[in-house]
Design a protein around this motif. Sequence first.
Motif, PDB file in Angstrom:
ATOM      1  N   ILE A 162       0.851  -1.188   0.000  1.00  0.00           N
ATOM      2  CA  ILE A 162       0.000   0.000   0.000  1.00  0.00           C
ATOM      3  C   ILE A 162       0.887   1.238   0.000  1.00  0.00           C
ATOM      4  O   ILE A 162       1.811   1.348   0.799  1.00  0.00           O
ATOM      5  N   GLY A 163       0.612   2.144  -0.928  1.00  0.00           N
ATOM      6  CA  GLY A 163       1.416   3.361  -1.006  1.00  0.00           C
ATOM      7  C   GLY A 163       0.811   4.343  -1.984  1.00  0.00           C
ATOM      8  O   GLY A 163      -0.386   4.255  -2.305  1.00  0.00           O
ATOM      9  N   ASN A 164       1.629   5.279  -2.442  1.00  0.00           N
ATOM     10  CA  ASN A 164       1.177   6.295  -3.396  1.00  0.00           C
ATOM     11  C   ASN A 164       1.228   5.716  -4.807  1.00  0.00           C
ATOM     12  O   ASN A 164       2.301   5.602  -5.391  1.00  0.00           O
ATOM     13  N   VAL A 165       0.048   5.369  -5.307  1.00  0.00           N
ATOM     14  CA  VAL A 165      -0.017   4.727  -6.620  1.00  0.00           C
ATOM     15  C   VAL A 165      -0.730   5.640  -7.613  1.00  0.00           C
ATOM     16  O   VAL A 165      -1.453   6.560  -7.244  1.00  0.00           O
ATOM     17  N   ALA A 166      -0.502   5.360  -8.894  1.00  0.00           N
ATOM     18  CA  ALA A 166      -1.177   6.097  -9.963  1.00  0.00           C
ATOM     19  C   ALA A 166      -1.586   5.088 -11.030  1.00  0.00           C
ATOM     20  O   ALA A 166      -0.971   4.023 -11.164  1.00  0.00           O
ATOM     21  N   LEU A 167      -2.629   5.430 -11.770  1.00  0.00           N
ATOM     22  CA  LEU A 167      -3.124   4.512 -12.797  1.00  0.00           C
ATOM     23  C   LEU A 167      -2.181   4.505 -14.004  1.00  0.00           C
ATOM     24  O   LEU A 167      -1.878   5.554 -14.572  1.00  0.00           O
ATOM     25  N   PHE A 168      -1.717   3.313 -14.329  1.00  0.00           N
ATOM     26  CA  PHE A 168      -0.817   3.103 -15.474  1.00  0.00           C
ATOM     27  C   PHE A 168      -1.645   2.399 -16.546  1.00  0.00           C
ATOM     28  O   PHE A 168      -2.164   1.309 -16.306  1.00  0.00           O
ATOM     29  N   VAL A 169      -1.788   3.030 -17.692  1.00  0.00           N
ATOM     30  CA  VAL A 169      -2.634   2.464 -18.738  1.00  0.00           C
ATOM     31  C   VAL A 169      -1.792   2.160 -19.969  1.00  0.00           C
ATOM     32  O   VAL A 169      -1.115   3.037 -20.504  1.00  0.00           O
ATOM     33  N   SER A 170      -1.812   0.909 -20.381  1.00  0.00           N
ATOM     34  CA  SER A 170      -1.029   0.526 -21.562  1.00  0.00           C
ATOM     35  C   SER A 170      -1.948  -0.039 -22.630  1.00  0.00           C
ATOM     36  O   SER A 170      -3.017  -0.569 -22.337  1.00  0.00           O
ATOM     37  N   THR A 171      -1.499   0.083 -23.850  1.00  0.00           N
ATOM     38  CA  THR A 171      -2.242  -0.476 -24.980  1.00  0.00           C
ATOM     39  C   THR A 171      -1.745  -1.901 -25.198  1.00  0.00           C
ATOM     40  O   THR A 171      -0.558  -2.116 -25.418  1.00  0.00           O
ATOM     41  N   THR A 172      -2.641  -2.850 -25.089  1.00  0.00           N
ATOM     42  CA  THR A 172      -2.210  -4.242 -25.168  1.00  0.00           C
ATOM     43  C   THR A 172      -2.538  -4.871 -26.517  1.00  0.00           C
ATOM     44  O   THR A 172      -1.979  -5.888 -26.884  1.00  0.00           O
ATOM     45  N   LYS A 173      -3.462  -4.279 -27.245  1.00  0.00           N
ATOM     46  CA  LYS A 173      -3.812  -4.892 -28.534  1.00  0.00           C
ATOM     47  C   LYS A 173      -4.319  -3.833 -29.505  1.00  0.00           C
ATOM     48  O   LYS A 173      -5.152  -3.016 -29.166  1.00  0.00           O
ATOM     49  N   ARG A 174      -3.764  -3.861 -30.695  1.00  0.00           N
ATOM     50  CA  ARG A 174      -4.232  -2.972 -31.758  1.00  0.00           C
ATOM     51  C   ARG A 174      -4.727  -3.835 -32.897  1.00  0.00           C
ATOM     52  O   ARG A 174      -4.062  -4.789 -33.285  1.00  0.00           O
ATOM     53  N   SER A 175      -5.869  -3.499 -33.420  1.00  0.00           N
ATOM     54  CA  SER A 175      -6.316  -4.218 -34.614  1.00  0.00           C
ATOM     55  C   SER A 175      -6.116  -3.304 -35.818  1.00  0.00           C
ATOM     56  O   SER A 175      -5.887  -2.109 -35.674  1.00  0.00           O
ATOM     57  N   GLY A 176      -6.188  -3.867 -36.984  1.00  0.00           N
ATOM     58  CA  GLY A 176      -5.963  -3.096 -38.205  1.00  0.00           C
ATOM     59  C   GLY A 176      -7.009  -2.021 -38.422  1.00  0.00           C
ATOM     60  O   GLY A 176      -6.810  -1.084 -39.179  1.00  0.00           O
ATOM     61  N   LEU A 177      -8.125  -2.127 -37.737  1.00  0.00           N
ATOM     62  CA  LEU A 177      -9.224  -1.195 -37.982  1.00  0.00           C
ATOM     63  C   LEU A 177      -9.172   0.030 -37.065  1.00  0.00           C
ATOM     64  O   LEU A 177     -10.113   0.800 -36.997  1.00  0.00           O
ATOM     65  N   GLY A 178      -8.051   0.205 -36.376  1.00  0.00           N
ATOM     66  CA  GLY A 178      -7.907   1.390 -35.537  1.00  0.00           C
ATOM     67  C   GLY A 178      -8.506   1.224 -34.151  1.00  0.00           C
ATOM     68  O   GLY A 178      -8.541   2.167 -33.363  1.00  0.00           O
ATOM     69  N   THR A 179      -9.002   0.030 -33.842  1.00  0.00           N
ATOM     70  CA  THR A 179      -9.491  -0.196 -32.485  1.00  0.00           C
ATOM     71  C   THR A 179      -8.358  -0.810 -31.657  1.00  0.00           C
ATOM     72  O   THR A 179      -7.458  -1.439 -32.207  1.00  0.00           O
ATOM     73  N   TYR A 180      -8.391  -0.575 -30.374  1.00  0.00           N
ATOM     74  CA  TYR A 180      -7.355  -1.154 -29.539  1.00  0.00           C
ATOM     75  C   TYR A 180      -7.882  -1.439 -28.136  1.00  0.00           C
ATOM     76  O   TYR A 180      -8.907  -0.910 -27.726  1.00  0.00           O
ATOM     77  N   THR A 181      -7.174  -2.300 -27.458  1.00  0.00           N
ATOM     78  CA  THR A 181      -7.548  -2.675 -26.102  1.00  0.00           C
ATOM     79  C   THR A 181      -6.575  -2.031 -25.147  1.00  0.00           C
ATOM     80  O   THR A 181      -5.365  -2.078 -25.372  1.00  0.00           O
ATOM     81  N   ARG A 182      -7.111  -1.426 -24.098  1.00  0.00           N
ATOM     82  CA  ARG A 182      -6.230  -0.803 -23.118  1.00  0.00           C
ATOM     83  C   ARG A 182      -6.421  -1.449 -21.762  1.00  0.00           C
ATOM     84  O   ARG A 182      -7.483  -1.941 -21.445  1.00  0.00           O
ATOM     85  N   ASN A 183      -5.337  -1.471 -21.010  1.00  0.00           N
ATOM     86  CA  ASN A 183      -5.367  -2.144 -19.725  1.00  0.00           C
ATOM     87  C   ASN A 183      -4.817  -1.202 -18.656  1.00  0.00           C
ATOM     88  O   ASN A 183      -3.761  -0.611 -18.846  1.00  0.00           O
ATOM     89  N   GLY A 184      -5.547  -1.058 -17.549  1.00  0.00           N
ATOM     90  CA  GLY A 184      -5.108  -0.145 -16.495  1.00  0.00           C
ATOM     91  C   GLY A 184      -4.805  -0.848 -15.189  1.00  0.00           C
ATOM     92  O   GLY A 184      -5.525  -1.769 -14.789  1.00  0.00           O
ATOM     93  N   ASN A 185      -3.720  -0.455 -14.567  1.00  0.00           N
ATOM     94  CA  ASN A 185      -3.332  -1.009 -13.257  1.00  0.00           C
ATOM     95  C   ASN A 185      -2.777   0.115 -12.401  1.00  0.00           C
ATOM     96  O   ASN A 185      -2.109   1.011 -12.911  1.00  0.00           O
TER      97      ASN A 185
END
Length: 215
Positions: A162-185
């Motif tokens: 437990i401490g001072n945390v911040a949301l880290f959001v990364s892009t985990t998947k990109r499709s050819g159609l410009g859509t992508y999946t993002r993941n936050g921790n």
Amino acid sequence: MNPTITAYQYSYITQQVNQLVSSYLAVNDKHMRQVIRDTTIENIRQLLPEDEPLAKDFLTGLIPDRLSRKTAAELLPMLEPLVFPFPTLSTKQLGKLFRKVKKLKQPEWSGLNLHTLTYLGWNDGGSQKKYLVAPFHDRLIGLQGDLAPETVKGVCAICQTIGNVALFVSTTKRSGLGTYTRNGNYICRDSAQCNRQLTDPQALTDFIEVVQPKR
Ligand SMILES: [Zn+2]
């Protein structure tokens, strides 16, 4: 003298010593303090190489009753020659780990204690990014994500503290159609602090599995 201890084991040893010093302030019974001290020394001894004079000197240094925080802080760096340091990476090597980043902000190597790093993490405040270089399946990989400007109290996904945390959001998947999946921790904003709290690398590996780009 060859290194035999990992950075996360060194962090564990540091935590054990700090807990011992704290217990001295809280426990008045001498016998009880002895029990706590013997347990701590035994926990640490298991991680140190046998017959290594440096390790023996370190353990001997832990014996005095009511060891002060200052003395403890002076003892711990004795072990650093036994700890595998995190490798220093050139600008070129870092560039290879972050091929898609045009202007990669470099970590401030001079401010880092490489013996305390299980992974390397640094922030680019300007673009609100966090960069991580971490061991994964016997090699180093680079990960990047957006780091939220807000800091909150919470459990870090990497060090599980437990401490001072911040949301880290990364892009985990990109499709050819410009859509992508993002993941936050939520992870520690300060990666140096995170490393000092990281005593078990499993959560780091699990974190990388989740946030790394998928094909
Ligand atoms: Zn952390």
